[in-house]
Design an enzyme around this catalytic site. Sequence first.
Site, PDB file in Angstrom:
ATOM      1  CD  GLU A  23     -94.932  20.813  62.609  1.00 38.81           C
ATOM      2  OE1 GLU A  23     -93.973  20.501  61.887  1.00 38.81           O
ATOM      3  OE2 GLU A  23     -96.117  20.495  62.372  1.00 38.81           O
ATOM      4  CG  ASP A  42     -88.653  24.629  63.522  1.00 37.12           C
ATOM      5  OD1 ASP A  42     -87.931  23.690  63.903  1.00 37.12           O
ATOM      6  OD2 ASP A  42     -88.351  25.371  62.567  1.00 37.12           O
ATOM      7  CG  ASP A  54     -94.615  17.311  63.368  1.00 35.94           C
ATOM      8  OD1 ASP A  54     -93.413  17.626  63.225  1.00 35.94           O
ATOM      9  OD2 ASP A  54     -95.285  16.743  62.472  1.00 35.94           O
ATOM     10  CD  GLU A 109     -90.510  21.302  65.767  1.00 33.88           C
ATOM     11  OE1 GLU A 109     -89.310  21.168  65.466  1.00 33.88           O
ATOM     12  OE2 GLU A 109     -91.422  21.346  64.911  1.00 33.88           O
TER      13      GLU A 109
END
Length: 229
Positions: free
Chosen positions: A45, A49, A118, A121
């Site tokens: 995650e 991102d 989450d 990502e």
Amino acid sequence: MKISADLRAFSDRLGHEFSRPELLLRALTHGSISTATRPDNQRLEFLGDRVLGLTMAEALFAADRAATEGQLAPRYNALVKGETCAEVAREIGLGEVLKLGRSEMMSGGRRKEALLADAMEAVLAAIYLDAGLEAARAVILRLWADRLARVDDDARDPKTALQEWAQAQGMSPPRYVQTARTGPDHAPEFEITVRLDDGREAQASGKGTKRSIEQAAAAVLLGQIEGKT
């Protein structure tokens, strides 16, 4: 590693065939079911991102070469925020293949905004590690294409958006209260609380103008509202 039928179908919806399917499995593994030999998706995650952020920043920079930083920033935020990631996740049925513990599953984890965002990502990071940045970029630009096309509408000023929402609910305009100010005059820090008639409120603090912190507080409250509706 042999991939299950549901993960193969998800890969098809995603538009990427994994040469290392264990990366996809990890990206879809929530902490509620992880073990010492089956890690969760938190590290992915973190990476995903950044992959998403770079791709969106590049796309916005190339799409409007006359835009100022002040114009690009809200567009960027609208594209990478958790709500947007969760929307994309829903569109490709990510919740259906999330690996959750029983308690999380029983509490509706497959529909939770934060879990979906989450995991989305993490999946992007899995693609990046599996096939590189170009592969991840191609998937992101395809899945986010409609949002990139309408990003100006999605990047509305948070204060204006919150006021419009409040008025649509029959409420008075939101009230902004400065609850603290610290720092020197040339670099003040504000703490602002925004309140609605129904008692909901949110707070933001930081350096900048008073208006910028009001915008931040409005954005926080909008996020809370969108998460509950």
